[in-house]
Design a protein around this motif. Sequence first.
Motif, PDB file in Angstrom:
ATOM      1  N   THR A   1       0.836  -1.206   0.000  1.00 38.74           N
ATOM      2  CA  THR A   1       0.000   0.000   0.000  1.00 38.74           C
ATOM      3  C   THR A   1       0.867   1.251   0.000  1.00 38.74           C
ATOM      4  O   THR A   1       0.543   2.235  -0.671  1.00 38.74           O
ATOM      5  CB  THR A   1      -0.979   0.024   1.193  1.00 38.74           C
TER       6      THR A   1
ATOM      7  N   CYS B   1      -4.968  -6.064  -2.594  1.00 40.44           N
ATOM      8  CA  CYS B   1      -3.995  -5.022  -2.944  1.00 40.44           C
ATOM      9  C   CYS B   1      -4.213  -4.546  -4.379  1.00 40.44           C
ATOM     10  O   CYS B   1      -4.038  -3.361  -4.667  1.00 40.44           O
ATOM     11  CB  CYS B   1      -2.570  -5.523  -2.746  1.00 40.44           C
TER      12      CYS B   1
ATOM     13  N   PHE C   1      -7.031  -2.195  -4.071  1.00 41.86           N
ATOM     14  CA  PHE C   1      -6.574  -0.969  -3.421  1.00 41.86           C
ATOM     15  C   PHE C   1      -5.879  -0.076  -4.437  1.00 41.86           C
ATOM     16  O   PHE C   1      -6.140   1.128  -4.511  1.00 41.86           O
ATOM     17  CB  PHE C   1      -5.622  -1.282  -2.262  1.00 41.86           C
TER      18      PHE C   1
END
Length: 86
Positions: free
Chosen positions: A8, A37, A40
């Motif tokens: 991140t 992820c 994200f």
Amino acid sequence: MLSCKEITKLVSESLDRELTWRQRVGLWMHIGMCGMCWRFRKDLIHIHEETRRQAKRIEDETGDSAEQLPIEARNRMKRLLESHQG
């Protein structure tokens, strides 16, 4: 392999600077296996692009730009962001 927390951070950094070759490889290996992820990254890129679009729209409508933000306010924002990166 890099952790989700490390990924991140790299995703966020990649919006502001070019990652090293090693960082890019680690990022893509992880994202290839981690759906959360990957999502994200997709969401963060969308937010980044939309924020830029809105800022451009406001600038076009009002003639104001971020460059007109007082230096004191810019410095406060910079210090706040730096304190949260650690």
